[in-house]
Design a protein around this motif. Structure first.
Motif, mmCIF file in Angstrom:
data_model
loop_
_atom_site.group_PDB
_atom_site.id
_atom_site.type_symbol
_atom_site.label_atom_id
_atom_site.label_comp_id
_atom_site.label_asym_id
_atom_site.label_seq_id
_atom_site.Cartn_x
_atom_site.Cartn_y
_atom_site.Cartn_z
ATOM 1 N N ARG A 1 11.689 -20.245 33.544
ATOM 2 C CA ARG A 1 10.963 -19.388 34.482
ATOM 3 C C ARG A 1 11.927 -18.417 35.162
ATOM 4 N NH1 ARG A 1 6.120 -19.962 37.343
ATOM 5 N NH2 ARG A 1 5.413 -20.989 35.433
ATOM 6 N N VAL A 2 13.084 -18.933 35.601
ATOM 7 C CA VAL A 2 14.076 -18.065 36.238
ATOM 8 C C VAL A 2 14.545 -16.982 35.264
ATOM 9 C CG1 VAL A 2 16.371 -17.948 37.283
ATOM 10 C CG2 VAL A 2 14.858 -19.865 37.828
ATOM 11 N N LYS A 3 14.786 -17.378 34.015
ATOM 12 C CA LYS A 3 15.234 -16.421 33.007
ATOM 13 C C LYS A 3 14.218 -15.288 32.831
ATOM 14 C CE LYS A 3 18.082 -19.435 30.063
ATOM 15 N NZ LYS A 3 19.174 -18.507 29.719
ATOM 16 N N ARG A 4 12.937 -15.629 32.817
ATOM 17 C CA ARG A 4 11.898 -14.622 32.622
ATOM 18 C C ARG A 4 11.794 -13.678 33.811
ATOM 19 N NH1 ARG A 4 6.461 -17.102 30.076
ATOM 20 N NH2 ARG A 4 5.943 -14.878 30.163
ATOM 21 N N TYR A 5 12.107 -14.188 34.989
ATOM 22 C CA TYR A 5 12.090 -13.302 36.159
ATOM 23 C C TYR A 5 13.331 -12.420 36.205
ATOM 24 C CZ TYR A 5 7.842 -14.729 38.558
ATOM 25 O OH TYR A 5 6.523 -14.915 38.895
ATOM 26 N N LEU A 6 14.461 -12.947 35.732
ATOM 27 C CA LEU A 6 15.674 -12.123 35.681
ATOM 28 C C LEU A 6 15.511 -10.976 34.684
ATOM 29 C CD1 LEU A 6 18.430 -14.879 35.780
ATOM 30 C CD2 LEU A 6 17.992 -13.166 37.552
ATOM 31 N N LYS A 7 14.902 -11.280 33.544
ATOM 32 C CA LYS A 7 14.680 -10.254 32.520
ATOM 33 C C LYS A 7 13.565 -10.740 31.598
ATOM 34 C CE LYS A 7 18.242 -8.322 30.492
ATOM 35 N NZ LYS A 7 19.409 -8.135 29.581
ATOM 36 N N ASP A 8 12.472 -9.986 31.537
ATOM 37 C CA ASP A 8 11.350 -10.410 30.697
ATOM 38 C C ASP A 8 11.572 -10.005 29.240
ATOM 39 O OD1 ASP A 8 10.735 -7.712 30.415
ATOM 40 O OD2 ASP A 8 9.032 -7.762 31.789
ATOM 41 N N GLY A 9 10.575 -10.237 28.399
ATOM 42 C CA GLY A 9 10.702 -9.955 26.970
ATOM 43 C C GLY A 9 10.915 -8.491 26.650
ATOM 44 N N GLU A 10 10.561 -7.612 27.569
ATOM 45 C CA GLU A 10 10.767 -6.172 27.379
ATOM 46 C C GLU A 10 12.049 -5.684 28.046
ATOM 47 O OE1 GLU A 10 7.258 -4.379 28.934
ATOM 48 O OE2 GLU A 10 6.002 -4.973 27.236
ATOM 49 N N GLY A 11 12.835 -6.642 28.560
ATOM 50 C CA GLY A 11 14.094 -6.274 29.192
ATOM 51 C C GLY A 11 13.964 -5.808 30.623
ATOM 52 N N LYS A 12 12.792 -6.033 31.242
ATOM 53 C CA LYS A 12 12.564 -5.572 32.616
ATOM 54 C C LYS A 12 12.828 -6.703 33.615
ATOM 55 C CE LYS A 12 8.974 -2.277 31.197
ATOM 56 N NZ LYS A 12 7.553 -1.892 31.330
ATOM 57 N N PRO A 13 13.505 -6.413 34.718
ATOM 58 C CA PRO A 13 13.759 -7.435 35.737
ATOM 59 C C PRO A 13 12.581 -7.587 36.693
ATOM 60 C CG PRO A 13 14.820 -5.391 36.370
ATOM 61 C CD PRO A 13 14.165 -5.130 35.027
ATOM 62 N N TYR B 1 10.649 -22.545 44.096
ATOM 63 C CA TYR B 1 9.780 -21.444 44.498
ATOM 64 C C TYR B 1 9.151 -20.763 43.290
ATOM 65 C CZ TYR B 1 8.171 -16.873 45.843
ATOM 66 O OH TYR B 1 7.392 -15.761 45.985
ATOM 67 N N LEU B 2 9.956 -20.378 42.298
ATOM 68 C CA LEU B 2 9.419 -19.649 41.145
ATOM 69 C C LEU B 2 8.426 -20.503 40.357
ATOM 70 C CD1 LEU B 2 12.583 -17.742 39.850
ATOM 71 C CD2 LEU B 2 10.663 -16.849 41.186
ATOM 72 N N MET B 3 8.646 -21.816 40.337
ATOM 73 C CA MET B 3 7.710 -22.691 39.636
ATOM 74 C C MET B 3 6.403 -22.851 40.408
ATOM 75 S SD MET B 3 8.744 -23.615 36.675
ATOM 76 C CE MET B 3 7.859 -25.112 36.242
ATOM 77 N N SER B 4 6.394 -22.470 41.676
ATOM 78 C CA SER B 4 5.145 -22.540 42.453
ATOM 79 C C SER B 4 4.254 -21.339 42.182
ATOM 80 C CB SER B 4 5.464 -22.609 43.956
ATOM 81 O OG SER B 4 5.922 -21.347 44.443
ATOM 82 N N LEU B 5 4.782 -20.343 41.471
ATOM 83 C CA LEU B 5 4.021 -19.133 41.164
ATOM 84 C C LEU B 5 3.386 -19.240 39.795
ATOM 85 C CD1 LEU B 5 6.688 -16.482 42.269
ATOM 86 C CD2 LEU B 5 4.906 -17.547 43.677
ATOM 87 N N HIS B 6 2.324 -18.478 39.589
ATOM 88 C CA HIS B 6 1.697 -18.375 38.282
ATOM 89 C C HIS B 6 2.180 -17.093 37.630
ATOM 90 C CE1 HIS B 6 -0.938 -21.761 39.061
ATOM 91 N NE2 HIS B 6 -1.304 -21.210 40.210
ATOM 92 N N LEU B 7 2.716 -17.210 36.415
ATOM 93 C CA LEU B 7 3.201 -16.019 35.714
ATOM 94 C C LEU B 7 2.092 -14.992 35.564
ATOM 95 C CD1 LEU B 7 5.537 -17.326 32.888
ATOM 96 C CD2 LEU B 7 6.168 -16.009 34.891
ATOM 97 N N ASN B 8 2.490 -13.741 35.735
ATOM 98 C CA ASN B 8 1.578 -12.600 35.584
ATOM 99 C C ASN B 8 0.523 -12.538 36.679
ATOM 100 O OD1 ASN B 8 2.882 -11.822 33.179
ATOM 101 N ND2 ASN B 8 1.611 -13.260 32.018
ATOM 102 N N GLU B 9 0.615 -13.449 37.644
ATOM 103 C CA GLU B 9 -0.313 -13.384 38.765
ATOM 104 C C GLU B 9 0.048 -12.183 39.629
ATOM 105 O OE1 GLU B 9 0.204 -15.886 42.366
ATOM 106 O OE2 GLU B 9 -1.656 -16.810 41.695
#
Length: 337
Positions: free
Chosen positions: A251-263, A303-311
């Motif tokens: 989850r942290v990795k995806r917030y640092l940089k998503d699949g499109e390279g965006k932070p 904290y990040l795990m308490s969030l829903h991705l793409n919410e």
């Protein structure tokens, strides 16, 4: 400077004593010196308020340079670094760069081409880019304020960070409390002071936060849990957090940089302990991170795990939108009368 200048040369093989007894304006190291020589040169530039620079390829592992310069473990505002790679040199042939890169292991490539420190297991958060994910503090709209997350500690450090989210789901780490050897009452006062400075939101006069689930347990040494002690100090902490290590790291990795390279995770530069921990978090044996200096990282995962991705947070509806929705609902009801 401004008159006659002298340039002298020394070799680190000569030992620390050869660097004694001179007063210098400037020192430049070509490759990494021994720590005692570095310390001696700091004394040499002291009276003239001189500067020390160096250029190096980090091939010796996690040495004093890694701790004092790269991690800036002393939080010295005069210490800085920059990374350069082969492609930054306009005189190197691109084809030669590619051929040389293919002949190296990934770890050697990280050090020799990109100037990055490396261990056998590698960094956990390779996606972290200090030039992208660390930002200058700015006045955050109160509507973005979200939650506080805490990793408790008494003798060990207690880490707490304040998190905000914009309407696109980007997360901002905007404040930090980090201290050790203190009791819950002390930490609670610091958390309340920072919250007051930020004009943080309260619930019936109390602050809410996430906390490690272990904080809900009572021990033989205390008749009250950490959760109960915080409650006595007007901080309501929720120990029901998701502590799954690998899901949290992903989850942290995806917030640092998503699949499109965006932070999507931005850390205010004054959160120095969190930044230091991210830069020094390494994989150990059996694909498990080395359990060291991870207090900030643990509560950031909670904290990040308490969030829903793409919410996405819903924007406040305008009076016109509210009136339109009211009329639509009224029209729907009239159809069935």
């Amino acid at each position: 400077f401004g008159s006659l200048s002298k340039i002298g040369f020394r070799s680190c093989d000569q030992g620390r004593e050869k660097f004694q007894g001179t007063s210098l304006d400037f020192v430049w190291f070509d490759e990494e010196p021994q720590y005692d020589i570095y310390q001696e040169c700091r004394m040499r530039v002291l009276d003239k308020r001189g500067e020390i620079f160096g250029t190096m390829t980090p091939l010796k592992g996690l040495t004093w340079v890694y701790n004092e310069i790269y991690l800036n473990s002393n939080h010295d505002e005069n210490v800085w670094y920059t990374l350069m790679e082969w492609a930054d040199n306009p005189y190197l042939d691109k084809n030669e760069i590619e051929l040389m890169s293919k002949a190296m292991s990934s770890e050697e490539l990280e050090s020799r081409r990109y100037g990055k420190f490396a261990m056998s297991g590698g960094l956990v958060y390779k996606e972290f880019d200090e030039n992208v994910n660390v930002i200058e503090p700015f006045k955050v709209p109160k509507e973005w304020y979200d939650n506080i997350s805490i990793d408790p500690g008494l003798n060990n450090p207690l880490s707490a960070h304040w998190y905000a989210r914009d309407y696109d789901g980007n997360v901002y780490v905007i404040a930090e409390h980090f201290d050790k050897g203190k009791d819950v009452a002390y930490h609670a006062e610091r958390i309340k002071a920072i919250s007051q400075r930020l004009d943080w939101h309260y619930y019936n006069g109390k602050i809410r936060a996430l906390i490690d689930s272990a904080a809900g347990q009572r021990t033989l040494a205390s008749s009250k849990s950490v959760v109960e002690l915080f409650a006595e100090n007007d901080i309501l902490v929720n120990p029901k957090v998701n502590k799954d290590m690998f899901s949290g790291i992903n989850r942290v990795k995806r917030y640092l940089k998503d699949g499109e390279g965006k932070p999507h995770l931005f850390i205010f530069k004054n959160c120095v302990n969190l930044i230091e921990e991210i830069k020094g978090y390494w994989w150990g044996e059996q694909d498990v991170p080395i359990k060291r200096d991870d207090h900030c990282l643990d509560e950031m995962r909670y904290y990040l795990m308490s969030l829903h991705l793409n919410e996405r947070k819903k924007e406040e509806k305008s009076p016109l939108q509210k009136e339109k929705e009211r009329l639509i609902k009224k029209l729907g009801k009239n159809r069935y009368h």
